[in-house]
Design a protein around this motif. Structure first.
Motif, mmCIF file in Angstrom:
data_model
loop_
_atom_site.group_PDB
_atom_site.id
_atom_site.type_symbol
_atom_site.label_atom_id
_atom_site.label_comp_id
_atom_site.label_asym_id
_atom_site.label_seq_id
_atom_site.Cartn_x
_atom_site.Cartn_y
_atom_site.Cartn_z
ATOM 1 N N THR A 215 0.834 -1.209 0.000
ATOM 2 C CA THR A 215 0.000 0.000 0.000
ATOM 3 C C THR A 215 0.864 1.252 0.000
ATOM 4 O O THR A 215 0.636 2.187 -0.767
ATOM 5 N N LEU A 216 1.877 1.274 0.873
ATOM 6 C CA LEU A 216 2.762 2.427 0.920
ATOM 7 C C LEU A 216 3.453 2.638 -0.421
ATOM 8 O O LEU A 216 3.548 3.768 -0.911
ATOM 9 N N LYS A 217 3.944 1.561 -1.020
ATOM 10 C CA LYS A 217 4.631 1.670 -2.305
ATOM 11 C C LYS A 217 3.703 2.241 -3.376
ATOM 12 O O LYS A 217 4.102 3.088 -4.180
ATOM 13 N N GLN A 218 2.462 1.769 -3.379
ATOM 14 C CA GLN A 218 1.515 2.250 -4.388
ATOM 15 C C GLN A 218 1.224 3.735 -4.217
ATOM 16 O O GLN A 218 1.239 4.497 -5.189
ATOM 17 N N ILE A 219 0.947 4.143 -2.977
ATOM 18 C CA ILE A 219 0.630 5.543 -2.712
ATOM 19 C C ILE A 219 1.827 6.430 -3.045
ATOM 20 O O ILE A 219 1.710 7.435 -3.760
ATOM 21 N N TRP A 220 2.988 6.064 -2.533
ATOM 22 C CA TRP A 220 4.163 6.910 -2.714
ATOM 23 C C TRP A 220 4.656 6.883 -4.162
ATOM 24 O O TRP A 220 5.186 7.882 -4.654
ATOM 25 N N SER A 221 4.468 5.763 -4.850
ATOM 26 C CA SER A 221 4.865 5.703 -6.263
ATOM 27 C C SER A 221 4.015 6.636 -7.108
ATOM 28 O O SER A 221 4.506 7.274 -8.050
ATOM 29 N N PHE A 222 2.724 6.729 -6.781
ATOM 30 C CA PHE A 222 1.856 7.645 -7.533
ATOM 31 C C PHE A 222 2.365 9.075 -7.401
ATOM 32 O O PHE A 222 2.399 9.821 -8.390
ATOM 33 N N ILE A 223 2.775 9.446 -6.196
ATOM 34 C CA ILE A 223 3.301 10.797 -5.993
ATOM 35 C C ILE A 223 4.539 11.013 -6.863
ATOM 36 O O ILE A 223 4.675 12.044 -7.537
ATOM 37 N N ASP A 224 5.442 10.039 -6.871
ATOM 38 C CA ASP A 224 6.655 10.170 -7.682
ATOM 39 C C ASP A 224 6.329 10.237 -9.170
ATOM 40 O O ASP A 224 6.924 11.025 -9.920
ATOM 41 N N GLU A 225 5.383 9.406 -9.592
ATOM 42 C CA GLU A 225 5.064 9.330 -11.020
ATOM 43 C C GLU A 225 4.375 10.597 -11.532
ATOM 44 O O GLU A 225 4.433 10.891 -12.736
ATOM 45 N N THR A 226 3.707 11.328 -10.659
ATOM 46 C CA THR A 226 2.992 12.537 -11.084
ATOM 47 C C THR A 226 3.773 13.805 -10.734
ATOM 48 O O THR A 226 3.206 14.893 -10.686
ATOM 49 N N ARG A 227 5.059 13.656 -10.493
ATOM 50 C CA ARG A 227 5.883 14.790 -10.105
ATOM 51 C C ARG A 227 5.797 15.932 -11.111
ATOM 52 O O ARG A 227 5.612 17.095 -10.731
ATOM 53 N N GLY A 228 5.938 15.628 -12.383
ATOM 54 C CA GLY A 228 5.999 16.663 -13.412
ATOM 55 C C GLY A 228 4.823 17.608 -13.411
ATOM 56 O O GLY A 228 4.982 18.830 -13.237
ATOM 57 N N PRO A 229 3.599 17.093 -13.611
ATOM 58 C CA PRO A 229 2.455 18.015 -13.695
ATOM 59 C C PRO A 229 2.179 18.767 -12.403
ATOM 60 O O PRO A 229 1.756 19.928 -12.436
ATOM 61 N N PHE A 230 2.431 18.134 -11.259
ATOM 62 C CA PHE A 230 2.124 18.827 -10.003
ATOM 63 C C PHE A 230 3.191 19.859 -9.652
ATOM 64 O O PHE A 230 2.866 20.921 -9.119
ATOM 65 N N CYS A 231 4.448 19.587 -9.947
ATOM 66 C CA CYS A 231 5.463 20.616 -9.740
ATOM 67 C C CYS A 231 5.215 21.794 -10.682
ATOM 68 O O CYS A 231 5.391 22.965 -10.302
ATOM 69 N N ALA A 232 4.785 21.500 -11.902
ATOM 70 C CA ALA A 232 4.461 22.573 -12.845
ATOM 71 C C ALA A 232 3.277 23.388 -12.340
ATOM 72 O O ALA A 232 3.258 24.625 -12.471
ATOM 73 N N LEU A 233 2.282 22.719 -11.746
ATOM 74 C CA LEU A 233 1.133 23.430 -11.200
ATOM 75 C C LEU A 233 1.569 24.357 -10.065
ATOM 76 O O LEU A 233 1.155 25.527 -10.005
ATOM 77 N N SER A 234 2.406 23.850 -9.169
ATOM 78 C CA SER A 234 2.888 24.680 -8.073
ATOM 79 C C SER A 234 3.617 25.919 -8.596
ATOM 80 O O SER A 234 3.421 27.030 -8.077
ATOM 81 N N ASP A 235 4.431 25.731 -9.611
ATOM 82 C CA ASP A 235 5.174 26.861 -10.166
ATOM 83 C C ASP A 235 4.241 27.876 -10.815
ATOM 84 O O ASP A 235 4.455 29.092 -10.728
ATOM 85 N N LYS A 236 3.197 27.384 -11.475
ATOM 86 C CA LYS A 236 2.224 28.306 -12.078
ATOM 87 C C LYS A 236 1.517 29.130 -11.002
ATOM 88 O O LYS A 236 1.261 30.322 -11.187
ATOM 89 N N LEU A 237 1.173 28.478 -9.895
ATOM 90 C CA LEU A 237 0.554 29.216 -8.796
ATOM 91 C C LEU A 237 1.525 30.249 -8.229
ATOM 92 O O LEU A 237 1.133 31.357 -7.884
ATOM 93 N N TRP A 238 2.814 29.874 -8.126
ATOM 94 C CA TRP A 238 3.836 30.816 -7.649
ATOM 95 C C TRP A 238 3.889 32.037 -8.563
ATOM 96 O O TRP A 238 4.058 33.168 -8.094
ATOM 97 N N GLU A 239 3.748 31.803 -9.851
ATOM 98 C CA GLU A 239 3.812 32.884 -10.837
ATOM 99 C C GLU A 239 2.526 33.697 -10.907
ATOM 100 O O GLU A 239 2.471 34.719 -11.607
ATOM 101 N N THR A 240 1.496 33.247 -10.183
ATOM 102 C CA THR A 240 0.188 33.906 -10.201
ATOM 103 C C THR A 240 -0.215 34.256 -8.771
ATOM 104 O O THR A 240 -1.216 33.765 -8.254
ATOM 105 N N PRO A 241 0.584 35.077 -8.082
ATOM 106 C CA PRO A 241 0.290 35.337 -6.669
ATOM 107 C C PRO A 241 -0.904 36.272 -6.496
ATOM 108 O O PRO A 241 -0.881 37.416 -6.950
ATOM 109 N N GLU A 242 -1.945 35.764 -5.845
ATOM 110 C CA GLU A 242 -3.176 36.533 -5.652
ATOM 111 C C GLU A 242 -3.534 36.530 -4.166
ATOM 112 O O GLU A 242 -3.499 35.489 -3.515
#
Length: 488
Positions: A18-45
């Motif tokens: 279970t831990l491997k599955q949950i944590w692997s999903f986080i690792d596998e989706t790193r790209g889009p979520f890090c990009a989302l965080s950066d977009k929010l950083w660039e859009t400070p409201e």
């Protein structure tokens, strides 16, 4: 109010798979979520104006397959994404508002605003909202893969910075059917957040008097500014006679004009009143109200008061805290490397020893001026610090058992609400800390779905901690969220 610890049920940890599955999903989706965080950083409201940020997050919710409800609690920038069916309801809370006046270029270790006087993510809420959504997405995928009953919700909570949006959301009942709430906050260290915050109210006191020529007819004037000054003097004298844990701050927001030869007919002072617990806050607010009435009496003016916002103090839950701590110890600290450390040193060099020492002292840790980033997990039971603020997560914690984790995302000693914190908001270390927090929130939620006895025990402890104290929302029913009406 009696707060007691309880011993959690002897239930097994989630299995390794279970831990491997949950944590692997986080690792596998790193790209889009890090990009989302950066977009929010660039859009400070700032609070209640997070329209572009809310749109970005809602689009990600839809991409991840959540059922999205926008504008919850009547707040245009608040939303909820839900996945799953039946079973318990576990909420993961996200924030995404920025702070005014903190515009700063990324990765630059000196003050360098992107826009002079502009906004900046000086509390890391671009990371906060994104990690919470990533965690909810991981839990959604895990529930679906194993066909387990249960609903995971991501709550988009705007206006934490002085806007108390979660208090309005609690008042609207959006958490009424939630069994457990999970949240996190960026920090210099990793660990379970102690239930240590102050209840607060932000209140405008407006005095009205009578204008007059200050020299030719001063006897005809009744100065509202005098009333404000007398109120401030009275509150300052009261400080000696209030609990040492309480805090009171004020700002004169309207002096009544710039002409000294006119007796000011109107003036306003804004107070932020904080106390350890809600009942104590209510008592302290009454005392401040009495001082305002006295100032009006002395100056023959009148006054009105307007509550702007309010937060309850955090209610802890040892069942959830111990469970989350076990996940932290299994995962270990964030995987920072030498490059991250060298990056952090650049920002530590902009700080004084007092700032670095204060970061350690807050958690009763030995000071190490040579350590740029967190490389450990904070112990669960540590002395409470007197240096605390307020959060609207506290209001949620009065109605739902709540647990939170700190995620290490920036150099040790970095002050909150600073240009240094903004500058580090897109760094690789910030992304690693964000994903580390997402893993802890997601695996803790999966653990609770797997062990409903833990949910029941957490709820029982929550009732015990409240000890029959009636919850009174620090935001009165007649106060509306101050979002721009043209966007409603």
């Amino acid at each position: 109010m009696t707060f007691t610890n309880s011993t959690p049920l002897a239930v097994p940890h989630p299995d390794t798979e279970t831990l491997k599955q949950i944590w692997s999903f986080i690792d596998e989706t790193r790209g889009p979520f890090c990009a989302l965080s950066d977009k929010l950083w660039e859009t400070p409201e700032v609070n209640y104006t997070e329209y572009r940020s809310a749109q970005l997050l809602a689009e990600m919710l839809e991409t991840q397959g959540f059922r999205v409800t926008r504008g919850i609690a009547g707040i245009p920038t608040a939303m909820m994404g839900e996945a799953g069916s039946g079973g318990p309801v576990i909420a993961i809370l996200g924030e995404y508002d920025a702070l005014p006046g903190l515009s700063q270029q990324a990765d630059v270790a000196e003050p360098a605003p992107v826009v002079a006087g502009g906004n900046g993510h000086g509390c890391g809420h671009n990371l906060l909202g994104t990690a919470a959504l990533q965690a909810a997405s991981a839990v959604k995928a895990w529930l679906a893969e194993h066909r387990l009953p249960g609903r995971v919700r991501w709550y988009g909570c705007p206006a934490e910075e002085g806007g108390s949006a979660k208090g309005f959301m609690v008042r609207a009942g959006v958490f009424a059917d939630v069994d457990i709430a999970i949240c996190w906050h960026p920090n210099a260290f990793s660990g379970v957040i102690e239930a240590n915050s102050l209840a607060c109210n932000e209140i405008n006191y407006h005095f009205s008097g009578r204008a007059a020529h200050a020299s030719a007819s001063p006897h005809l004037g009744r100065s509202a500014l005098d009333a404000v000054e007398l109120m401030n003097v009275g509150v300052n004298y009261m400080r000696e006679h209030m609990p040492s844990s309480a805090r009171i701050h004020y700002a004169v927001t309207d002096t009544g004009g710039h002409s000294p030869n006119v007796v000011q007919a109107n003036a306003t002072v804004r107070y932020l009143i904080r106390a350890r617990e809600l009942p104590g806050l209510q008592q302290l607010v009454k005392r401040v109200d009495n001082i305002a009435a006295g100032a009006a009496l002395m100056t023959e003016t009148t006054f009105t008061r307007q509550v702007l916002s309010g937060d309850a103090n955090l209610i802890g839950n040892s069942v959830l805290e111990q469970r989350m701590q076990s996940h932290l110890e299994l995962l270990g600290p964030p995987p920072f490397d030498r490059a991250d450390a060298e990056y952090a040193v650049r920002f530590q060099q902009t700080l004084g020893q007092e700032e670095i020492r204060s970061a350690y002292e807050r958690y009763s840790l030995p000071v190490d001026y040579q350590r740029p980033l967190c490389d450990e997990i904070l112990p669960l039971r540590r002395p409470y610090s007197d240096m605390v603020g307020s959060t609207d997560v506290g209001t949620v914690s009065w109605v739902v058992p709540t647990v939170q984790v700190y995620g290490a995302t920036y150099a040790i000693g970095t002050p909150g609400h600073s240009w240094q914190l903004v500058a580090q908001g897109k760094a690789p270390a910030a992304h690693k800390g964000m994903m580390h927090a997402a893993k802890i929130m997601a695996s803790t939620a999966a653990d609770l779905f797997t062990h409903p006895d833990l949910i029941a025990q957490a709820q029982a402890e929550h009732a015990t901690r409240l000890n029959g104290v009636e919850f009174v929302n620090p935001i009165p029913d007649d106060v509306e969220p101050p979002f721009p009406k043209q966007h409603a």
